[in-house]
Write a protein that holds these residues in place. Structure first.
Motif, PDB file in Angstrom:
ATOM      1  N   PHE A 205       0.830  -1.220   0.000  1.00  2.00           N
ATOM      2  CA  PHE A 205       0.000   0.000   0.000  1.00  2.00           C
ATOM      3  C   PHE A 205       0.860   1.264   0.000  1.00  2.00           C
ATOM      4  O   PHE A 205       0.493   2.280  -0.565  1.00  2.00           O
ATOM      5  N   SER A 206       2.015   1.211   0.607  1.00  2.00           N
ATOM      6  CA  SER A 206       2.913   2.378   0.591  1.00  2.00           C
ATOM      7  C   SER A 206       3.380   2.669  -0.825  1.00  2.00           C
ATOM      8  O   SER A 206       3.396   3.826  -1.272  1.00  2.00           O
ATOM      9  N   ALA A 207       3.767   1.589  -1.540  1.00  2.00           N
ATOM     10  CA  ALA A 207       4.216   1.765  -2.931  1.00  2.00           C
ATOM     11  C   ALA A 207       3.084   2.352  -3.774  1.00  2.00           C
ATOM     12  O   ALA A 207       3.280   3.288  -4.575  1.00  2.00           O
ATOM     13  N   ALA A 208       1.870   1.788  -3.539  1.00  2.00           N
ATOM     14  CA  ALA A 208       0.708   2.266  -4.297  1.00  2.00           C
ATOM     15  C   ALA A 208       0.434   3.743  -3.954  1.00  2.00           C
ATOM     16  O   ALA A 208       0.154   4.550  -4.840  1.00  2.00           O
ATOM     17  N   ALA A 209       0.552   4.095  -2.660  1.00  2.00           N
ATOM     18  CA  ALA A 209       0.276   5.469  -2.223  1.00  2.00           C
ATOM     19  C   ALA A 209       1.240   6.448  -2.883  1.00  2.00           C
ATOM     20  O   ALA A 209       0.847   7.532  -3.322  1.00  2.00           O
ATOM     21  N   ARG A 210       2.508   6.032  -2.985  1.00  2.00           N
ATOM     22  CA  ARG A 210       3.498   6.915  -3.619  1.00  2.00           C
ATOM     23  C   ARG A 210       3.144   7.161  -5.087  1.00  2.00           C
ATOM     24  O   ARG A 210       3.161   8.290  -5.586  1.00  2.00           O
ATOM     25  N   ALA A 211       2.758   6.072  -5.757  1.00  2.00           N
ATOM     26  CA  ALA A 211       2.399   6.187  -7.176  1.00  2.00           C
ATOM     27  C   ALA A 211       1.167   7.076  -7.340  1.00  2.00           C
ATOM     28  O   ALA A 211       1.106   7.939  -8.225  1.00  2.00           O
ATOM     29  N   LEU A 212       0.176   6.867  -6.458  1.00  2.00           N
ATOM     30  CA  LEU A 212      -1.064   7.655  -6.533  1.00  2.00           C
ATOM     31  C   LEU A 212      -0.784   9.140  -6.268  1.00  2.00           C
ATOM     32  O   LEU A 212      -1.330  10.017  -6.944  1.00  2.00           O
ATOM     33  N   HIS A 213       0.085   9.379  -5.285  1.00  2.00           N
ATOM     34  CA  HIS A 213       0.403  10.773  -4.933  1.00  2.00           C
ATOM     35  C   HIS A 213       1.077  11.490  -6.095  1.00  2.00           C
ATOM     36  O   HIS A 213       0.790  12.662  -6.390  1.00  2.00           O
ATOM     37  N   ALA A 214       1.939  10.777  -6.800  1.00  2.00           N
ATOM     38  CA  ALA A 214       2.620  11.379  -7.952  1.00  2.00           C
ATOM     39  C   ALA A 214       1.613  11.738  -9.040  1.00  2.00           C
ATOM     40  O   ALA A 214       1.743  12.755  -9.728  1.00  2.00           O
ATOM     41  N   ARG A 215       0.593  10.852  -9.183  1.00  2.00           N
ATOM     42  CA  ARG A 215      -0.396  11.075 -10.244  1.00  2.00           C
ATOM     43  C   ARG A 215      -1.414  12.133  -9.852  1.00  2.00           C
ATOM     44  O   ARG A 215      -1.700  13.059 -10.596  1.00  2.00           O
ATOM     45  N   ASP A 216      -1.998  11.994  -8.662  1.00  2.00           N
ATOM     46  CA  ASP A 216      -3.068  12.911  -8.229  1.00  2.00           C
ATOM     47  C   ASP A 216      -3.064  12.997  -6.704  1.00  2.00           C
ATOM     48  O   ASP A 216      -3.616  12.125  -6.024  1.00  2.00           O
ATOM     49  N   PRO A 217      -2.433  14.039  -6.161  1.00  2.00           N
ATOM     50  CA  PRO A 217      -2.299  14.136  -4.695  1.00  2.00           C
ATOM     51  C   PRO A 217      -3.638  14.159  -3.969  1.00  2.00           C
ATOM     52  O   PRO A 217      -3.705  13.888  -2.786  1.00  2.00           O
ATOM     53  N   LEU A 218      -4.728  14.468  -4.685  1.00  2.00           N
ATOM     54  CA  LEU A 218      -6.025  14.568  -4.003  1.00  2.00           C
ATOM     55  C   LEU A 218      -6.902  13.330  -4.234  1.00  2.00           C
ATOM     56  O   LEU A 218      -8.089  13.328  -3.895  1.00  2.00           O
ATOM     57  N   SER A 219      -6.306  12.280  -4.807  1.00  2.00           N
ATOM     58  CA  SER A 219      -7.090  11.082  -5.147  1.00  2.00           C
ATOM     59  C   SER A 219      -7.684  10.423  -3.889  1.00  2.00           C
ATOM     60  O   SER A 219      -7.062  10.353  -2.838  1.00  2.00           O
ATOM     61  N   GLU A 220      -8.944   9.937  -4.070  1.00  2.00           N
ATOM     62  CA  GLU A 220      -9.599   9.252  -2.947  1.00  2.00           C
ATOM     63  C   GLU A 220      -8.930   7.904  -2.682  1.00  2.00           C
ATOM     64  O   GLU A 220      -8.901   7.406  -1.559  1.00  2.00           O
ATOM     65  N   GLN A 221      -8.411   7.321  -3.740  1.00  2.00           N
ATOM     66  CA  GLN A 221      -7.707   6.023  -3.606  1.00  2.00           C
ATOM     67  C   GLN A 221      -6.487   6.167  -2.708  1.00  2.00           C
ATOM     68  O   GLN A 221      -6.139   5.253  -1.969  1.00  2.00           O
ATOM     69  N   LEU A 222      -5.881   7.360  -2.794  1.00  2.00           N
ATOM     70  CA  LEU A 222      -4.705   7.617  -1.951  1.00  2.00           C
ATOM     71  C   LEU A 222      -5.091   7.569  -0.476  1.00  2.00           C
ATOM     72  O   LEU A 222      -4.409   6.962   0.352  1.00  2.00           O
ATOM     73  N   GLU A 223      -6.245   8.173  -0.192  1.00  2.00           N
ATOM     74  CA  GLU A 223      -6.721   8.164   1.180  1.00  2.00           C
ATOM     75  C   GLU A 223      -6.982   6.722   1.649  1.00  2.00           C
ATOM     76  O   GLU A 223      -6.628   6.335   2.759  1.00  2.00           O
ATOM     77  N   GLU A 224      -7.590   5.923   0.749  1.00  2.00           N
ATOM     78  CA  GLU A 224      -7.884   4.518   1.096  1.00  2.00           C
ATOM     79  C   GLU A 224      -6.581   3.742   1.335  1.00  2.00           C
ATOM     80  O   GLU A 224      -6.474   2.945   2.274  1.00  2.00           O
ATOM     81  N   ALA A 225      -5.573   3.995   0.475  1.00  2.00           N
ATOM     82  CA  ALA A 225      -4.274   3.299   0.639  1.00  2.00           C
ATOM     83  C   ALA A 225      -3.654   3.650   1.994  1.00  2.00           C
ATOM     84  O   ALA A 225      -3.161   2.766   2.708  1.00  2.00           O
ATOM     85  N   CYS A 226      -3.742   4.926   2.362  1.00  2.00           N
ATOM     86  CA  CYS A 226      -3.178   5.343   3.660  1.00  2.00           C
ATOM     87  C   CYS A 226      -3.924   4.676   4.806  1.00  2.00           C
ATOM     88  O   CYS A 226      -3.341   4.268   5.810  1.00  2.00           O
ATOM     89  N   ARG A 227      -5.257   4.562   4.635  1.00  2.00           N
ATOM     90  CA  ARG A 227      -6.064   3.915   5.682  1.00  2.00           C
ATOM     91  C   ARG A 227      -5.633   2.447   5.848  1.00  2.00           C
ATOM     92  O   ARG A 227      -5.501   1.926   6.951  1.00  2.00           O
ATOM     93  N   GLN A 228      -5.387   1.803   4.720  1.00  2.00           N
ATOM     94  CA  GLN A 228      -4.948   0.390   4.749  1.00  2.00           C
ATOM     95  C   GLN A 228      -3.578   0.259   5.428  1.00  2.00           C
ATOM     96  O   GLN A 228      -3.341  -0.682   6.191  1.00  2.00           O
ATOM     97  N   ILE A 229      -2.705   1.218   5.120  1.00  2.00           N
ATOM     98  CA  ILE A 229      -1.364   1.183   5.737  1.00  2.00           C
ATOM     99  C   ILE A 229      -1.506   1.269   7.255  1.00  2.00           C
ATOM    100  O   ILE A 229      -0.947   0.476   8.002  1.00  2.00           O
ATOM    101  N   GLU A 230      -2.347   2.236   7.659  1.00  2.00           N
ATOM    102  CA  GLU A 230      -2.542   2.449   9.089  1.00  2.00           C
ATOM    103  C   GLU A 230      -3.133   1.203   9.742  1.00  2.00           C
ATOM    104  O   GLU A 230      -2.658   0.726  10.773  1.00  2.00           O
TER     105      GLU A 230
END
Ligand code: ADP
Length: 398
Positions: A205-230
């Protein structure tokens, strides 16, 4: 009765010439004394005891036949002497024997020594000798009168026993060392086993979060990835806490939870990446007072084992059931996989019992410890080739 032969100092039991000083027919006396002496000699021979006498004044040493045998000397070849005796005593024991003999000579105390001799053929024997200075005959001249016994067999046996004891002590300390290591290995393997899944999830999920952040820092998927990490990081922390609690049975953090939810969550964790079909039959109203993480570890172990058991089977169905059974909840994880060989069944819950190439054989033993610490029982029914059904009971919450 050859009394004449024994009158020569070196060929028979010594020290009876003083008896010849009385009046009366000497032959008769000789015969009587000789008979008794013969008896004594034979008794000593049977007991393996040799006799010796040292006439202090003349320095003459006399040996009985048994003494010759013990020292390995042929009476035809040699006459006993102090020189002969000391030449046969083991060089390392010579000074000690001499010292003790002198001490005994001066004090009149009994000389009681163990020493080694080296026979002419090189054979080493262990002897025990007891002797004392005694006055002799009319003249009351001093003489050393002693006996000697060959105790080689006993000594060798004792040495063997000592070596066995040392070996047993060494094995025991090795065993303690091994079991200490095993306990550490078990713990390390258990931690690795349990932490692998949430930590892999954190990494992915960290790898995915980094990729998502590079593409769209405001993506909802990014928030979900962070939630999964936590959530997975929390899970890992909970597992570590649970494992630590396991080493102190009874210290786990217990809460009253829904059994169905606990089972579903754990099974879902175990099914990640598995190619199986799972069905649930979980009574919805069962509540148990347990350490949730520990009970989830048990379910994860059972479901993972079931997944591995059906890997090469045609039927990949796994059934998980939970029902009330009196005051307890009974949980069963059933598969139609390889099953368990009959001879393995009695030890299947022991540590390090595994049929898998990379198996540690600790999952079931840990599961049993957890279930028993919760006041429950765990068991299995299985037929080789037809699958296995692992069951466990847990007391229902009041
Ligand atoms: P491991 O999985 O490391 O071998 P476990 O304690 O989990 O250790 O299991 C011990 C052994 O029990 C396994 O190696 C396997 O032989 C047997 N076993 C456990 N569950 C099953 C099952 N569902 N079907 C067949 N065998 C099983």
């Amino acid at each position: 009765m050859n009394s004449a032969r024994r009158l020569t100092p070196s060929s028979g039991w010594p020290g009876f010439d003083e008896l010849l000083d009385g009046s009366g027919p000497v032959d008769e006396l000789l015969e009587r004394v000789g008979d008794r002496e013969e008896l004594l000699l034979q008794a000593l021979r049977i007991a393996g005891v040799g006799g010796w006498e040292l006439d202090i004044a003349s320095g003459t040493l006399s040996w009985s036949e048994e003494t010759y045998r013990i020292f390995g000397v042929d009476p035809q070849d040699e006459k006993p002497s102090a020189e002969l005796f000391y030449s046969l005593v083991h060089p390392e024991d010579r000074a000690r024997v001499l010292d003790n003999q002198s001490w005994s000579y001066e004090t009149g105390d009994i000389f009681d020594q163990e020493y080694r001799i080296v026979r002419r053929d090189g054979e080493v024997r262990y002897l025990n000798s007891r002797a004392q200075i005694l006055p002799r005959g009319r003249t009351r001249d001093n003489r050393f009168l002693g006996i000697v016994r060959d105790i080689t067999e006993r000594r060798l046996f004792e040495q063997q026993l000592e070596a066995e004891r040392a070996r047993a002590a060494r094995l025991q300390s090795e065993l303690i060392h091994i079991s200490r290591n095993s306990a550490m290995e078990t713990m390390a393997a258990a931690i690795a086993h349990e932490l692998n899944q949430p930590l892999t999830a954190v990494a992915n999920f960290s790898a995915a979060a980094r990729a998502l952040h590079a593409r769209d820092p405001l993506s909802e998927q990014l928030e979900e990835a962070c939630r999964q990490i936590e959530s997975n990081a929390h899970k890992a922390a909970e597992i570590v806490r649970g494992l630590r609690a396991m080493t102190k049975p009874g210290n786990g953090h217990r809460t009253t939870v829904s059994l169905a939810d606990t089972i579903r969550d754990a099974a879902a964790l175990a099914l990640v990446g598995a190619d199986v079909t799972i069905s649930y039959d979980l009574a919805p109203d069962l509540r148990v007072h347990v350490d949730r993480v520990q009970i989830q570890q048990v379910i994860v172990n059972l479901v993972r084992n079931a997944c591995e058991a059906v890997e090469s089977a045609a039927n990949k169905d796994i059934a998980v059931a939970a029902r009330r059974q009196g005051d307890c909840a009974c949980i069963a994880v059933t598969d139609r996989g390889v099953g368990i060989a009959e001879d393995l069944l009695p030890t299947i819950f022991d540590s390090f019992v595994s049929t898998k190439e990379d198996g540690m054989g600790i999952g079931l033993s840990i599961s049993r410890r957890i279930v028993e610490a919760h006041g429950g029982r765990i068991g299995v029914t299985s037929k080789p080739g037809e699958g296995a059904s692992f069951w466990l009971t847990l007391p229902l919450a009041a």
